[in-house]
Design an enzyme around this catalytic site. Structure first.
Site, mmCIF file in Angstrom:
data_model
loop_
_atom_site.group_PDB
_atom_site.id
_atom_site.type_symbol
_atom_site.label_atom_id
_atom_site.label_comp_id
_atom_site.label_asym_id
_atom_site.label_seq_id
_atom_site.Cartn_x
_atom_site.Cartn_y
_atom_site.Cartn_z
ATOM 1 N N GLY A 1 0.832 -1.199 0.000
ATOM 2 C CA GLY A 1 0.000 0.000 0.000
ATOM 3 C C GLY A 1 0.865 1.248 0.000
ATOM 4 N N GLU A 2 0.361 2.322 0.599
ATOM 5 C CA GLU A 2 1.061 3.606 0.718
ATOM 6 C C GLU A 2 1.184 4.346 -0.605
ATOM 7 O OE1 GLU A 2 4.920 3.138 2.449
ATOM 8 O OE2 GLU A 2 4.197 2.023 4.201
#
Length: 696
Positions: free
Chosen positions: A655-656
């Site tokens: 993610g991120e």
């Protein structure tokens, strides 16, 4: 025979209302522009009416080539099924039916058999159906028996069809306002009962305005956004007492002032509504954007000043004010009954990247010093960027921005993740300090990172919590993620963040996510929208063991069951089964598409939000590419639904925005090849045609 709206198992039925030359037909066409449509034209050309013939010709030119046009009687046409049908419009159909029965001087109800037959067909129609009809209240009706007959028959027909349809839009001056589903309904009698200042409180004002006439109405704040869109999304309070609004522009309700002896209420006390962009942003001041530079070049935008200093017209709240002044607040001091629901954002259909520029880019590819197609997908990517930018050759991205939306989820308390919720706030601090994976990758890709606390279950720095909606979202396996006011606030926050970035010069956007447990709501959205069994869609997320996977699957199953009744309503689905961070991402992605700004999608969480955003702003997917394919199984399911092919496949699941920013250099390389390579003519290199022998 009476009918109510059918179950959500069949495709949508949509009613589009509007006055003459309001843009209602063009809006209806945009709802299904990418599909093969059967277009039922009800107008009968009159050889002696050149103006009407010109209007019909303009409609014909606008229709895509793959549409099938039917120009015979409506009831006969609807007897044959088609996967997507658009009827345009009921005014000319009703006129023809009154003509056919010679009923212009007859009592009302003479055409009832025709009207009843149409209502019955619509009630049972099993395929996608869009109906365009004039809203008679917006037209000039002759004060004659014939005029009143037409008005009454069409008005009654529109009301019956509105009851049947899943969604109803009202188009005013090219701006579409969604009035169904989930609208507050207040009759004149109901308003009179609560005694709004002793006035006749049933006057409907269109375009995000008020129902009710109030002595000495509240001061209003009109906010505009210069971004050009064909059908700019508008926020449209169904019932907003004590608001004076400019009708056609989509208007703003900003603050509440009570008149002498007047009982008032407000859809959103102190909420500014951006009429052009459909952005509802809490707060009435504090708008001029300033930027705080943190370690690693990460930008944390803060807000100061007053609304007049707002960049691009987006009104940005002071710290925490987006949540504090969320839609749905009331002017409690007056004690008025609150008949309204929160102002609801509607994102209209989005036109795709420029096809003419794409064609020019494809032509330029053939002139570059390489065999045709030799650079494979790099060529397609470069052509897409050129079409997005509207220029060939395309320009290299100058301000690529990653916005990480952070939020916690109540479902994480029930063992669906390998990490505790406290990690979310800790990672937010890590982003600000430049130490996360996305920060490192962004430095390499010449991009910058911004983090926004949307629903972290804890306190974060003031400069990143201006758009905070709440602390953690609800546990979706047993309760709604958000209230109606909160989902509207979250959508507005995402749209406002997109506006802030684009107005500050961002030419490429990436949405990232940070939130323990967020793959659970993401999987619910994907599985629900694609009708996928939970056991097929559920992955390991942050790395749960077998027991954790079983708990996660059970939670997703229960949340999908709760979401089933609202599956056709994207906003209600976000409210029920997502979280404030996912709702904000959906608003961000929809708004970026409306502002014609390309986006690289990240992993499963962002792509889940994208599935909903493409329903909020039909056609938005044309402005996105998939950065990578996550190891989460539901990510592949979502990408397939969006018809997106990822740029890289590295078994990433962080993610991120990390997967998207990893793919960014590939997109930069594609731009460079189309922009910087020499042509055959420039380099003096012979083409393949020049080497062929004569007569070959």
């Amino acid at each position: 025979m009476s009918h109510s709206a059918q179950s959500t198992d069949r495709p949508l039925r949509t009613l589009v209302l509007g006055g003459a030359r309001s843009g209602k037909s063009a809006f209806a066409e945009q709802l299904v522009v990418s599909e093969a449509v059967r277009y039922i034209a009800t107008a009968v050309p009159d050889p002696g009416d050149a103006d009407f013939a010109e209007r019909i010709a303009a409609h014909r030119v606008r229709r895509p080539e793959n549409w099938t046009v039917v120009e015979h009687e409506l009831l006969e046409a609807l007897a044959e099924l088609a996967s997507v049908t658009l009827v345009d419009d009921l005014g000319t159909w009703l006129t023809a039916r009154i003509d056919a029965r010679s009923a212009w001087e007859s009592p009302r109800g003479t055409v009832a058999p025709d009207v009843d037959a149409l209502v019955d067909i619509v009630a049972d129609y099993p395929e996608r159906l869009i109906i365009v009809s004039p809203e008679v209240g917006f037209g000039v009706i002759p004060a004659t028996h014939s005029g009143r007959l037409f008005r009454d028959e069409l008005g009654t027909l529109n009301q019956r069809l509105a009851q049947l349809c899943d969604e109803v839009y009202l188009v005013v001056a090219g701006h579409a306002i969604q009035v169904k589903p989930d609208r507050a309904i207040a009759s004149a009698a109901a308003l009179a009962t609560v005694g709004l200042g002793g006035t006749a409180a049933a006057q409907a004002v269109v375009g995000g305005a008020a129902v009710g006439t109030v002595a000495e109405p509240a001061a209003t704040q009109s906010v505009s956004n210069p971004a050009p869109t064909d059908f700019a999304a508008t926020a449209d309070p169904a019932v907003a007492q004590a608001a004076s609004s400019s009708v056609a522009a989509g208007v703003a309700v900003g603050g509440v002032a009570e008149g002498e002896g007047t009982t008032t209420g407000s859809v959103a006390a102190g909420v500014a509504v951006d009429g052009a962009a459909g952005v509802v942003v809490g707060g009435v001041a504090d708008a001029a954007a300033t930027t705080t530079r943190t370690a690693d070049g990460t930008d944390a935008d803060s807000a100061s000043g007053d609304a007049a200093g707002s960049t691009g017209g987006a009104v940005t709240a002071a710290a925490g004010s987006t949540a504090a002044r969320a839609a749905g607040q009331t002017a409690a001091a007056s004690g008025a009954a609150n008949l309204s629901k929160p102002a609801r954002i509607a994102f209209g259909p989005v036109n795709g990247p420029d096809p003419l520029v794409r064609a020019a880019a494809e032509a330029r590819q053939l002139q570059l010093t390489k065999p045709a197609g030799a650079l494979g997908r790099l060529e397609q990517l470069a052509n897409w960027v050129a079409a997005c930018q509207g220029v060939c050759p395309p320009k290299q991205f100058e301000r690529a921005r990653i916005v990480v939306f952070a939020g916690d989820h109540g479902v994480a308390r029930h063992g669906v993740s390998a990490y505790p919720s406290e990690v979310t706030a800790q990672m937010v601090a890590n982003f600000l300090n430049g130490g996360a994976a996305v920060n490192v990758l962004a430095r390499l890709a010449d991009a910058t990172v911004r983090v926004e606390d949307i629903a972290v279950d804890g306190d974060t720095a003031p400069e990143i919590s201006r758009h905070k909606v709440r602390r953690s979202s609800g546990s979706i396996d047993r309760e709604d993620a958000l209230t109606e006011a909160e989902v509207q606030t979250a959508l507005a926050a995402g749209a406002a963040i997109a506006d802030e970035e684009i107005d500050s010069g961002a030419d490429l956007l990436i949405a990232g996510d940070m939130g323990i447990g967020n793959t659970t709501p993401a999987t619910v959205l994907i599985a629900a929208l694609t009708d996928t069994e939970p056991v097929v869609a559920v992955g390991r997320g942050t790395g749960v063991d077998d027991a954790g996977w079983i708990r996660k699957t059970a939670a997703i199953r229960d949340a999908m069951w709760r979401a089933r009744p609202v599956i056709k309503d994207p906003v209600a689905l976000l409210r029920t089964a997502s979280g404030a961070d996912l709702a904000a991402m959906a608003g961000f992605l929809a708004r970026a598409a409306a502002r014609r700004t390309p986006v690289i999608l990240d992993g499963v969480v962002v792509t889940a939000a994208a599935l909903v955003a493409d329903q909020l702003a039909v056609g938005a997917r044309e402005w996105w590419i998939a950065g990578h394919r996550s190891s989460e199984p539901s990510h592949t399911i979502a990408l397939k639904r969006l018809e997106l092919e990822p740029l890289v496949e590295m078994n990433m699941r962080l993610g991120e925005g990390s997967g998207a920013v990893t793919a960014l250099p590939i997109l930069r390389a594609a731009i460079a090849t189309l922009s910087d390579m020499a042509t055959f003519a420039d380099a003096g290199v012979s083409t393949a045609d020049a080497t062929e022998p004569a007569g070959a």
